[in-house]
Design a protein around this motif. Structure first.
Motif, short mmCIF file in Angstrom:
data_model
loop_
_atom_site.label_atom_id
_atom_site.label_comp_id
_atom_site.label_asym_id
_atom_site.label_seq_id
_atom_site.Cartn_x
_atom_site.Cartn_y
_atom_site.Cartn_z
N TYR A 1 0.87 -1.17 0.00
CA TYR A 1 0.00 0.00 0.00
C TYR A 1 0.91 1.22 0.00
O TYR A 1 1.68 1.44 0.95
N LEU A 2 0.84 1.99 -1.09
CA LEU A 2 1.68 3.19 -1.19
C LEU A 2 0.87 4.43 -0.85
O LEU A 2 -0.31 4.53 -1.22
N SER A 3 1.49 5.35 -0.16
CA SER A 3 0.84 6.64 0.11
C SER A 3 1.89 7.73 -0.08
O SER A 3 3.08 7.44 -0.25
N ALA A 4 1.44 8.96 -0.06
CA ALA A 4 2.36 10.11 -0.10
C ALA A 4 1.53 11.32 0.33
O ALA A 4 0.29 11.27 0.28
N SER A 5 2.19 12.38 0.71
CA SER A 5 1.44 13.56 1.16
C SER A 5 0.58 14.09 0.01
O SER A 5 0.92 13.91 -1.17
N ALA A 6 -0.54 14.73 0.37
CA ALA A 6 -1.45 15.25 -0.66
C ALA A 6 -0.72 16.22 -1.57
O ALA A 6 -0.93 16.23 -2.79
N HIS A 7 0.17 17.01 -1.01
CA HIS A 7 0.89 18.00 -1.81
C HIS A 7 1.79 17.32 -2.86
O HIS A 7 1.77 17.68 -4.04
N VAL A 8 2.53 16.35 -2.41
CA VAL A 8 3.45 15.66 -3.33
C VAL A 8 2.67 14.90 -4.40
O VAL A 8 3.03 14.90 -5.58
N ARG A 9 1.57 14.28 -4.03
CA ARG A 9 0.77 13.54 -5.02
C ARG A 9 0.22 14.48 -6.09
O ARG A 9 0.26 14.19 -7.28
N ALA A 10 -0.28 15.63 -5.66
CA ALA A 10 -0.83 16.59 -6.63
C ALA A 10 0.29 17.15 -7.51
O ALA A 10 0.11 17.33 -8.72
N ALA A 11 1.45 17.39 -6.92
CA ALA A 11 2.57 17.93 -7.70
C ALA A 11 3.02 16.91 -8.76
O ALA A 11 3.31 17.27 -9.90
N VAL B 1 -5.47 20.39 -10.40
CA VAL B 1 -5.11 18.99 -10.21
C VAL B 1 -5.33 18.59 -8.75
O VAL B 1 -5.89 17.53 -8.46
N ALA B 2 -4.92 19.44 -7.82
CA ALA B 2 -5.04 19.13 -6.39
C ALA B 2 -6.52 18.97 -6.00
O ALA B 2 -6.88 18.04 -5.26
N ALA B 3 -7.37 19.85 -6.52
CA ALA B 3 -8.80 19.77 -6.19
C ALA B 3 -9.43 18.51 -6.78
O ALA B 3 -10.19 17.81 -6.11
N ASP B 4 -9.09 18.21 -8.05
CA ASP B 4 -9.63 17.00 -8.70
C ASP B 4 -9.19 15.74 -7.96
O ASP B 4 -9.96 14.81 -7.76
N LEU B 5 -7.93 15.75 -7.55
CA LEU B 5 -7.35 14.59 -6.86
C LEU B 5 -8.05 14.35 -5.53
O LEU B 5 -8.40 13.22 -5.18
N ALA B 6 -8.27 15.44 -4.80
CA ALA B 6 -8.93 15.32 -3.49
C ALA B 6 -10.35 14.79 -3.65
O ALA B 6 -10.80 13.93 -2.89
N ALA B 7 -11.05 15.27 -4.69
CA ALA B 7 -12.43 14.82 -4.93
C ALA B 7 -12.44 13.34 -5.29
O ALA B 7 -13.28 12.56 -4.82
N ARG B 8 -11.48 12.93 -6.13
CA ARG B 8 -11.43 11.54 -6.58
C ARG B 8 -11.04 10.61 -5.42
O ARG B 8 -11.63 9.55 -5.24
N ASP B 9 -10.07 11.04 -4.60
CA ASP B 9 -9.68 10.25 -3.43
C ASP B 9 -10.88 10.02 -2.52
O ASP B 9 -11.09 8.91 -2.03
N ALA B 10 -11.65 11.09 -2.30
CA ALA B 10 -12.80 10.99 -1.40
C ALA B 10 -13.81 10.00 -1.97
O ALA B 10 -14.32 9.13 -1.26
N ALA B 11 -14.08 10.11 -3.28
CA ALA B 11 -15.05 9.21 -3.92
C ALA B 11 -14.54 7.76 -3.88
O ALA B 11 -15.29 6.84 -3.55
N ASP B 12 -13.27 7.55 -4.20
CA ASP B 12 -12.72 6.18 -4.26
C ASP B 12 -12.65 5.53 -2.88
O ASP B 12 -12.75 4.32 -2.75
N SER B 13 -12.47 6.35 -1.84
CA SER B 13 -12.32 5.79 -0.49
C SER B 13 -13.65 5.58 0.21
O SER B 13 -13.74 4.81 1.16
N SER B 14 -14.69 6.30 -0.25
CA SER B 14 -15.96 6.22 0.48
C SER B 14 -17.02 5.43 -0.26
O SER B 14 -18.12 5.25 0.25
N ARG B 15 -16.71 4.95 -1.47
CA ARG B 15 -17.75 4.23 -2.22
C ARG B 15 -18.10 2.92 -1.51
O ARG B 15 -17.31 2.36 -0.74
N GLN B 16 -19.30 2.43 -1.84
CA GLN B 16 -19.81 1.24 -1.15
C GLN B 16 -19.04 -0.04 -1.55
O GLN B 16 -18.74 -0.89 -0.72
N HIS B 17 -18.73 -0.17 -2.85
CA HIS B 17 -18.13 -1.41 -3.33
C HIS B 17 -16.62 -1.31 -3.47
O HIS B 17 -16.12 -0.46 -4.22
N ASP B 18 -15.91 -2.16 -2.77
CA ASP B 18 -14.44 -2.26 -2.87
C ASP B 18 -13.75 -0.90 -2.79
O ASP B 18 -12.98 -0.54 -3.70
N PRO B 19 -13.98 -0.14 -1.75
CA PRO B 19 -13.31 1.17 -1.66
C PRO B 19 -11.80 1.02 -1.50
O PRO B 19 -11.33 -0.05 -1.11
#
Ligand code: DC
Length: 218
Positions: free
Chosen positions: A147-157, A171-189
């Motif tokens: 499982y890879l992660s990185a700070s929100a700033h570095v990911r957007a950059a 890019v940062a705003a789109d990324l944050a919106a997509r992360d929220a959707a992908d992490s909170s969806r009902q199926h296989d978040p």
């Protein structure tokens, strides 16, 4: 089915949010291990592209599932062909990027792509797969789960560097919106499997991450 326990099949599952380094790490790790690499996000993007090309309404989930079932999706190392059309550039464009989380939230779409991902591995006798649910759902018995992660700033950059047409803030705003959707969806978040190795790539080079993973494979 328990495709992964089939003898001689070696599977490495890499999950994490956008910009965490999954694709770069997966590609290099696959090269070093002599395995093939599959970008499963490109498959979800291909379904979103097919819906766009055929003007299918994303609210019509049955029609989108049908596209996931019937579209000819070829995700290669450097190109993506959908129903014979070269979609390599367009699947990374803003339109697909904004609609892909909606497509990925449809359980029937996930089911169809899961079948394809498992078949891809069985045809090759293994591989390195990256996505959001590879270690949790698609290959829960993978030989190595990461499982890879990185700070929100570095990911957007990182993403802003890849998509030169868009500025950092967009890019940062789109990324944050997509992360929220992908992490909170009902199926296989998006989630870290309990037995996954967690690596924060914020201050690491690709080779540092890959060396660490190869050492863990023994
Ligand atoms: O990795 P990416 O940004 O190209 O992925 C595109 C989208 O596809 C992402 O927003 C979530 C979805 N996805 C998924 O739900 N499951 C996967 N295994 C891979 C991607």
């Amino acid at each position: 089915m328990d495709a992964v326990s089939a003898e001689g099949v070696r599977v490495i599952a890499i999950d994490g949010p956008a910009g965490s380094g999954k694709s770069t790490v997966a590609r290099r790790l696959a090269e070093r291990l002599g395995l093939e690499y599959l970008d499963t996000g490109a498959m979800y993007r291909s379904v979103a592209f097919a819906a766009m090309a055929r003007e299918v309404d994303l609210a019509d989930s049955e029609a989108v599932v049908e596209l996931a079932r019937t579209s000819d999706i070829r995700v290669e190392d450097t190109s993506v062909i959908v129903d014979g059309v070269d979609a390599t550039t367009q699947i990374r464009g803003p339109e697909v990027t904004r609609s892909v989380s909606t497509v990925a939230a449809i359980s029937g779409v996930r089911e169809m792509l899961r079948v394809r991902q498992r078949a891809w591995v069985m045809e090759r006798g293994g591989g390195v797969l990256e996505g959001r649910d590879i270690g949790t759902v698609v290959f829960p018995d993978a030989d190595l789960k990461v499982y890879l992660s990185a700070s929100a700033h570095v990911r957007a950059a990182r993403r802003a560097g890849e998509v030169s047409a868009l500025d950092y803030e967009t890019v940062a705003a789109d990324l944050a919106a997509r992360d929220a959707a992908d992490s909170s969806r009902q199926h296989d978040p998006l989630a870290q499997a309990p037995d996954a190795v967690h690596i924060d790539t914020t201050d690491l080079s690709v080779d540092e991450v890959v060396d660490d993973l190869i050492a863990r494979l023994g």
